[in-house]
Design an enzyme around this catalytic site. Structure first.
Site, PDB file in Angstrom:
ATOM      1  N   ASP A  93       0.831  -1.195   0.000  1.00  0.00           N
ATOM      2  CA  ASP A  93       0.000   0.000   0.000  1.00  0.00           C
ATOM      3  C   ASP A  93       0.870   1.251   0.000  1.00  0.00           C
ATOM      4  OD1 ASP A  93      -2.439   1.403   0.139  1.00  0.00           O
ATOM      5  OD2 ASP A  93      -2.350   1.522   2.327  1.00  0.00           O
ATOM      6  N   LYS A 195     -12.449  12.543   8.890  1.00  0.00           N
ATOM      7  CA  LYS A 195     -12.954  12.460   7.522  1.00  0.00           C
ATOM      8  C   LYS A 195     -14.200  13.326   7.377  1.00  0.00           C
ATOM      9  CE  LYS A 195     -11.533   7.615   7.719  1.00  0.00           C
ATOM     10  NZ  LYS A 195     -10.295   7.683   6.988  1.00  0.00           N
ATOM     11  N   HIS A 222      -9.761   4.525  -0.826  1.00  0.00           N
ATOM     12  CA  HIS A 222      -8.889   4.701   0.332  1.00  0.00           C
ATOM     13  C   HIS A 222      -9.620   5.505   1.404  1.00  0.00           C
ATOM     14  CE1 HIS A 222      -4.710   3.611  -1.263  1.00  0.00           C
ATOM     15  NE2 HIS A 222      -5.569   3.240  -2.193  1.00  0.00           N
ATOM     16  N   GLY A 223      -9.151   5.403   2.639  1.00  0.00           N
ATOM     17  CA  GLY A 223      -9.757   6.186   3.714  1.00  0.00           C
ATOM     18  C   GLY A 223     -11.205   5.831   3.963  1.00  0.00           C
ATOM     19  N   SER A 225     -12.566   3.889   6.430  1.00  0.00           N
ATOM     20  CA  SER A 225     -12.953   3.481   7.783  1.00  0.00           C
ATOM     21  C   SER A 225     -14.199   4.227   8.230  1.00  0.00           C
ATOM     22  CB  SER A 225     -11.811   3.748   8.767  1.00  0.00           C
ATOM     23  OG  SER A 225     -10.764   2.809   8.599  1.00  0.00           O
ATOM     24  N   ASN A 266     -10.297   0.142   1.547  1.00  0.00           N
ATOM     25  CA  ASN A 266      -9.151   0.207   2.457  1.00  0.00           C
ATOM     26  C   ASN A 266      -9.572   0.601   3.868  1.00  0.00           C
ATOM     27  OD1 ASN A 266      -7.695  -0.264   0.124  1.00  0.00           O
ATOM     28  ND2 ASN A 266      -6.131   1.268   0.591  1.00  0.00           N
ATOM     29  N   ARG A 272      -6.899   0.900  14.167  1.00  0.00           N
ATOM     30  CA  ARG A 272      -6.079   1.647  15.117  1.00  0.00           C
ATOM     31  C   ARG A 272      -6.917   2.127  16.297  1.00  0.00           C
ATOM     32  NH1 ARG A 272      -1.694   5.150  11.681  1.00  0.00           N
ATOM     33  NH2 ARG A 272      -1.270   3.603  10.077  1.00  0.00           N
TER      34      ARG A 272
END
Length: 320
Positions: A93, A195, A222-223, A225, A266, A272
């Site tokens: 990635d 975001k 992407h991004g 979550s 993704n 996290r």
């Protein structure tokens, strides 16, 4: 890792990323999870096994530097043996030119992402084409990026004013001239926990236009979550200072994106946040303890449940 090692892995359920895209396109999304350690790898494989879902295991250059590439490769080999029922593929990635060349030559990866999105359009095409030629000579797929996402994650740090949506007309030309196998598009998501601060959400109209210009071509988000408010609140109650305005991808918009050709979703920030919540609450509730096994096991269990839920939400369950 040698080519022989790669063949050994294929005795289990390791497949090409193109195969995953072909089976998923327009029907479901495939969770692409970024990993840094054994707990994450095992949690992901356990979750995927629980709901019979294929998964993409992603390693960033930061992860390879943190734990050592060979160590991570060994963990993935072991996970494939422990969970031979899990269909998976391994992806680099956000690699630059040198990262991609190294990954291609290692024989470890099924696909690599060349991220030259911050370069001028012609330079992005040239760099991506060079990596595509090299990767394809080794049977490895290439993901490229067009447009610029904002946010902070690993080595990525782009403020909102420098973010740039993907131009559908350029996307068509870019794919044709580079020979890439999938395209990461900038349509409103961002890296990290903060975001959609502008409240605009995903630009589904842009996704629709891109799909119309390159029908059947796999797109990457992407991004993606979710950044659940409950996770943020629990982290803050345990001593964290994450802004309560942190907001992730909207469920309905994410499912709609799949209909417009997004195959790869993704996910890193959510993993996290779970790690942070588990460990903050453990040390808050048991300040006398210094045992890494207890929070580590709790994290694997929580991650297993998260991956199983996410794959089911993306409709990739019962696909193995």
């Amino acid at each position: 890792m040698s080519t022989a090692n790669l063949i050994d892995l294929n005795e289990f359920m390791r497949v090409s990323i193109q195969k995953l895209y072909q089976e998923a396109y327009g029907k479901y999304g495939i969770g692409a999870f970024n990993v840094f350690n054994a707990e994450q790898v095992l949690g992901i494989f356990r979750g995927a096994s629980r709901v019979s879902a294929p998964v993409i295991i992603q390693l960033t250059p930061v992860a390879r530097d943190y734990l050592n590439a060979e160590m991570l490769e060994g963990i993935l080999t072991a996970a494939g043996k422990i969970h031979p029922d899990v269909t998976f593929t391994v992806h680099l990635d956000h690699g630059n030119y040198d990262h991609c060349v190294n990954a291609i030559e290692s024989g470890t990866y099924n696909s690599v992402m060349i991220d030259a999105s911050h370069e001028a359009f012609e330079d992005n095409i040239r760099i991506t084409h060079e990596i595509s030629v090299l990767a394809h000579s080794k049977g490895i797929a290439v993901e490229a990026e067009l447009g610029v996402l904002s946010g902070v994650e690993d080595h990525i740090s782009i403020d909102e004013k420098h973010a740039l949506y993907t131009d559908p007309r350029q996307a068509e030309e870019f794919v044709r001239r580079t020979g890439c196998d999938s395209l990461a598009v900038a349509v409103g998501t961002s890296h990290g926990a903060y975001k959609f601060s502008g409240g605009d959400g995903l630009q589904l109209n842009i996704l629709k236009q891109i799909q119309q210009r390159i029908p059947g071509f796999p797109l990457v988000l992407h991004g993606a979550s979710a950044v659940p408010a409950e996770e943020v609140n629990r982290i803050n109650l345990a001593g964290g200072v994450i802004n309560s305005g942190a907001k992730g991808a909207n469920d309905e918009e994410l499912l709609a994106a799949i209909n417009f050709g997004v195959c790869k979703i993704n996910i890193a920030t959510d993993m996290r946040l779970i790690w942070t919540r588990i460990h903050r609450e453990f040390f808050r509730n048991s300040p006398e303890l210094f045992d890494m096994v207890i929070p580590g096991r709790n994290y694997m269990n929580a991650l297993e449940a998260f991956v199983a839920h996410k794959c089911t939400f993306l409709k990739s369950n019962n696909r193995n």
